[in-house]
Design an enzyme around this catalytic site. Structure first.
Site, PDB file in Angstrom:
ATOM      1  N   ARG A  45       1.312  11.079  -1.572  1.00  0.00           N
ATOM      2  CA  ARG A  45       1.474   9.686  -1.997  1.00  0.00           C
ATOM      3  C   ARG A  45       0.384   8.806  -1.386  1.00  0.00           C
ATOM      4  NH1 ARG A  45       6.139   7.000  -0.102  1.00  0.00           N
ATOM      5  NH2 ARG A  45       4.821   5.334  -0.813  1.00  0.00           N
ATOM      6  N   CYS A  89       9.076   5.264   1.470  1.00  0.00           N
ATOM      7  CA  CYS A  89       9.447   6.016   2.671  1.00  0.00           C
ATOM      8  C   CYS A  89      10.656   5.376   3.351  1.00  0.00           C
ATOM      9  CB  CYS A  89       8.301   6.018   3.678  1.00  0.00           C
ATOM     10  SG  CYS A  89       6.876   6.971   3.151  1.00  0.00           S
ATOM     11  N   LYS A 109      -4.857   2.531   0.031  1.00  0.00           N
ATOM     12  CA  LYS A 109      -3.606   2.688  -0.737  1.00  0.00           C
ATOM     13  C   LYS A 109      -2.857   1.365  -0.807  1.00  0.00           C
ATOM     14  CE  LYS A 109       0.528   4.182   1.176  1.00  0.00           C
ATOM     15  NZ  LYS A 109       1.635   3.275   0.909  1.00  0.00           N
ATOM     16  N   ASN A 110      -2.676   0.726   0.346  1.00  0.00           N
ATOM     17  CA  ASN A 110      -1.809  -0.455   0.355  1.00  0.00           C
ATOM     18  C   ASN A 110      -2.447  -1.658  -0.339  1.00  0.00           C
ATOM     19  OD1 ASN A 110       0.225   0.998   1.446  1.00  0.00           O
ATOM     20  ND2 ASN A 110      -0.053   0.274   3.551  1.00  0.00           N
ATOM     21  N   ASP A 129       1.635   1.986  10.995  1.00  0.00           N
ATOM     22  CA  ASP A 129       1.293   3.174  10.200  1.00  0.00           C
ATOM     23  C   ASP A 129       0.461   4.182  10.995  1.00  0.00           C
ATOM     24  OD1 ASP A 129       2.566   1.923   8.119  1.00  0.00           O
ATOM     25  OD2 ASP A 129       0.741   1.136   7.239  1.00  0.00           O
ATOM     26  N   ARG A 164      14.818  -1.581   5.089  1.00  0.00           N
ATOM     27  CA  ARG A 164      13.620  -2.301   4.610  1.00  0.00           C
ATOM     28  C   ARG A 164      14.058  -3.366   3.605  1.00  0.00           C
ATOM     29  NH1 ARG A 164       8.831   1.899   3.225  1.00  0.00           N
ATOM     30  NH2 ARG A 164       7.551   0.038   3.484  1.00  0.00           N
TER      31      ARG A 164
HETATM   32  N1  EPU Z   1      11.069  -7.447   6.443  1.00  0.00           N
HETATM   33  C1  EPU Z   1      12.248  -8.120   6.315  1.00  0.00           C
HETATM   34  N2  EPU Z   1      12.498  -8.742   5.123  1.00  0.00           N
HETATM   35  C2  EPU Z   1      11.627  -8.709   4.095  1.00  0.00           C
HETATM   36  C3  EPU Z   1      10.418  -8.007   4.236  1.00  0.00           C
HETATM   37  C4  EPU Z   1      10.163  -7.368   5.429  1.00  0.00           C
HETATM   38  O1  EPU Z   1      13.064  -8.161   7.227  1.00  0.00           O
HETATM   39  O2  EPU Z   1      11.916  -9.313   3.052  1.00  0.00           O
HETATM   40  C5  EPU Z   1      10.785  -6.748   7.715  1.00  0.00           C
HETATM   41  C6  EPU Z   1      10.729  -5.232   7.525  1.00  0.00           C
HETATM   42  O3  EPU Z   1      12.000  -4.648   7.568  1.00  0.00           O
HETATM   43  C7  EPU Z   1       9.837  -4.807   8.657  1.00  0.00           C
HETATM   44  C8  EPU Z   1       8.844  -5.962   8.755  1.00  0.00           C
HETATM   45  O4  EPU Z   1       9.483  -7.082   8.133  1.00  0.00           O
HETATM   46  O5  EPU Z   1      10.574  -4.731   9.835  1.00  0.00           O
HETATM   47  C9  EPU Z   1       7.497  -5.704   8.136  1.00  0.00           C
HETATM   48  O6  EPU Z   1       7.636  -5.402   6.793  1.00  0.00           O
HETATM   49  P1  EPU Z   1       6.518  -5.714   5.720  1.00  0.00           P
HETATM   50  O7  EPU Z   1       7.133  -6.494   4.624  1.00  0.00           O
HETATM   51  O8  EPU Z   1       5.300  -6.279   6.371  1.00  0.00           O
HETATM   52  O9  EPU Z   1       6.196  -4.261   5.199  1.00  0.00           O
HETATM   53  P2  EPU Z   1       5.996  -3.807   3.714  1.00  0.00           P
HETATM   54  O10 EPU Z   1       5.227  -4.829   2.950  1.00  0.00           O
HETATM   55  O11 EPU Z   1       7.256  -3.302   3.118  1.00  0.00           O
HETATM   56  C10 EPU Z   1       3.678  -2.733   4.177  1.00  0.00           C
HETATM   57  C11 EPU Z   1       3.067  -1.385   3.979  1.00  0.00           C
HETATM   58  C12 EPU Z   1       3.660  -0.402   4.969  1.00  0.00           C
HETATM   59  C13 EPU Z   1       3.400  -0.913   6.373  1.00  0.00           C
HETATM   60  C14 EPU Z   1       3.977  -2.322   6.533  1.00  0.00           C
HETATM   61  C15 EPU Z   1       3.673  -2.950   7.875  1.00  0.00           C
HETATM   62  C16 EPU Z   1       2.643  -1.388   1.610  1.00  0.00           C
HETATM   63  C17 EPU Z   1       2.987  -0.869   0.273  1.00  0.00           C
HETATM   64  N3  EPU Z   1       3.369  -0.948   2.617  1.00  0.00           N
HETATM   65  O12 EPU Z   1       5.064  -2.561   3.941  1.00  0.00           O
HETATM   66  O13 EPU Z   1       2.953   0.800   4.778  1.00  0.00           O
HETATM   67  O14 EPU Z   1       4.018  -0.046   7.304  1.00  0.00           O
HETATM   68  O15 EPU Z   1       3.427  -3.177   5.509  1.00  0.00           O
HETATM   69  O16 EPU Z   1       2.323  -3.048   8.072  1.00  0.00           O
HETATM   70  O17 EPU Z   1       1.705  -2.170   1.756  1.00  0.00           O
HETATM   71  C18 EPU Z   1       2.621   3.109   4.833  1.00  0.00           C
HETATM   72  O18 EPU Z   1       1.514   2.891   4.312  1.00  0.00           O
HETATM   73  O19 EPU Z   1       2.961   4.231   5.320  1.00  0.00           O
HETATM   74  C19 EPU Z   1       3.578   2.009   4.921  1.00  0.00           C
HETATM   75  C20 EPU Z   1       4.873   2.195   5.152  1.00  0.00           C
END
Ligand code: EPU
Length: 423
Positions: free
Chosen positions: A399, A119, A23-24, A307, A124
């Site tokens: 999802r 979610c 998915k991701n 996750d 975030r």
């Molecule tokens: N963060 C910041 N600022 C930013 C971006 C992130 O402070 O601009 C912080 C976040 O708040 C969090 C950490 O950095 O504490 C990690 O966030 P990251 O950006 O790595 O997460 P994401 O890209 O929003 C993806 C996956 C998530 C998964 C996380 C961590 C996708 C679409 N989502 O999210 O997947 O938990 O990486 O591995 O790729 C899921 O699949 O259930 C899911 C939530």
């Protein structure tokens, strides 16, 4: 009325279950396709999940030609694409709509879109994405609920991420593929999905090196074209299947899996006493005599995935002793614990930490999937529990888990969908 998933627990699982595309990775590969200036992008291994439908709706808003067979492959042609503001409801239905920010900025030097949804796991922010765009020369304004990000030209730069964010790493790659000169992302995220996205972009003609390490270099190019790409298997779905098999398998083989992507989970399960036979692209799980407690500390890849923290918490309720789960990525990602408590789990919550005493029997109850992986943790709980568990708000599960009820039924679970009055 609403659709629910019902599970009568206690049935042993036996057979083979197959994992679909990640998915991701998918939710980044589809927006990546809009970077093409011509040709057809054909992606195989697309999981049948609602996030894909939502991204297709966004592509259609941009007048992109999409042909999705609803099963495995998607064809994307951008010849008649228009760069209009993305402000519909579809944007707020998933987190990954933010990948259109980097992709449209990269291609058109301007993007206007609403804040993405997804979610709720606590705050975030997307500050690291925006800082990356600014470092490439873009200005960011936020007006009436929408971001406007634009640049006269994008110029390569060195960008250090304060946190190795998956989303920021991918979005900066998107914005930098057409930038002039070289962009270097330092402290980049190393998740396998990032390698998959960089691989497809390189097939399209991009010049990206170092994906999968903490330093990614992107040399700007003139034009990206069509390509064919097969998505990597979903390591989080595979991990969820490993966890539920660890609880309920007589013998379950999980296929289409890359065991290397799951090393931190595999070693924790082995520490718990789960019997596993790890092959090249399969893992066979047999029922353990007894599970023992372990501690978990979530970390960016290759550390233990946040996750998988939620489904593993359910398994820890069946392990003997005290397990401590520390959540370092999303410190509020513990809503599943409240639902598990309703089912009889002994879990104490403190900031960013859950302490689980086991083993405790679980009893079927009405529970709510408050987010996607909470839903996964409740499916594991329902398979274990005595009696019938009814999971509400299953749109979260749809999802990210492709036909999970059908796949579990095929290996012996008593799981079905029903329509009920919302309580
Ligand atoms: N963060 C910041 N600022 C930013 C971006 C992130 O402070 O601009 C912080 C976040 O708040 C969090 C950490 O950095 O504490 C990690 O966030 P990251 O950006 O790595 O997460 P994401 O890209 O929003 C993806 C996956 C998530 C998964 C996380 C961590 C996708 C679409 N989502 O999210 O997947 O938990 O990486 O591995 O790729 C899921 O699949 O259930 C899911 C939530």
């Amino acid at each position: 009325m609403m659709e629910v998933i019902k599970i009568e627990g206690g049935h042993e699982l036996n057979g083979t279950i197959s994992v679909g595309g990640s998915k991701n990775a998918t939710v980044a590969l589809i927006p990546a396709a809009v970077l093409a200036c011509g040709g057809e992008i054909k992606i195989y291994g697309v999981p049948e999940i609602d996030d894909v439908e939502n991204l297709i709706n966004l592509l259609k808003e941009l007048n992109v030609k999409v042909d999705y067979d609803g099963k495995d492959s998607i064809s994307i042609v951008t010849d008649d694409m228009v760069n209009i503001p993305l402000e519909s409801k579809a944007v707020t239905k998933l987190r990954a709509s933010y990948y259109f920010m980097g992709a449209l900025l990269g291609k058109y030097k301007r993007v206007q879109m609403k804040m993405p949804g997804g979610c709720y796991l606590g705050p975030r922010p997307i500050d690291l994405h925006l800082k990356g765009f600014e470092a490439l020369g873009a200005t960011v304004t936020y007006e009436q609920g929408s971001y406007i990000i634009e640049a006269k030209e994008l110029i390569g730069n060195k960008i250090y991420l304060d946190f190795a964010s998956v989303g920021a790493t991918i979005n900066i790659m998107f914005a930098a593929v057409y930038a002039q000169g070289k962009t270097v992302i330092e402290n980049a995220a190393k998740e396998p999905e990032i390698i998959d996205v960089a691989t497809m972009l390189n097939k399209m003609g991009a010049n990206i090196k170092g994906a999968g390490t903490s330093m990614i270099t992107i040399e700007g190019v003139e034009c990206l074209v069509g390509c064919t790409h097969e998505i990597i298997p979903d390591r989080i779905v595979a991990g969820t299947y490993l966890i539920l098999a660890s609880a309920m398998a007589k013998e379950v083989t999980i296929e289409n899996i890359i065991p290397h992507h799951l090393e931190s989970l595999i070693s924790k399960l082995q520490e718990m006493g789960v019997k596993m036979d790890v092959g090249i692209d399969t893992i066979k799980v047999s029922r353990a005599e007894k599970l023992t407690s372990v501690d978990i500390n979530t970390q960016p890849y290759p550390g233990f995935a946040t996750d998988l923290q939620q489904p593993l918490t359910t398994l820890l309720t069946q392990a003997e002793g005290t397990s401590i789960v520390r959540e370092n990525i999303y410190t509020e990602r513990f809503k599943h614990c409240l639902e598990l408590q309703r089912m009889g789990a002994d879990i104490q919550l403190s900031p960013a930490q859950a302490t689980i005493e086991g083993p405790t029997p679980l009893d079927g109850d009405y529970v709510t999937a408050t987010d996607l992986r909470c839903g996964a943790s409740l499916i594991v709980a329902g398979l274990i529990a005595k009696g019938v568990t009814t999971i509400q708000d299953i749109y979260h599960i749809d999802r990210g888990y492709d036909n999970i009820d059908e796949k579990l039924r095929a290996i012996g679970a008593n799981i079905w969908r029903a329509t009920e009055k919302k309580d």
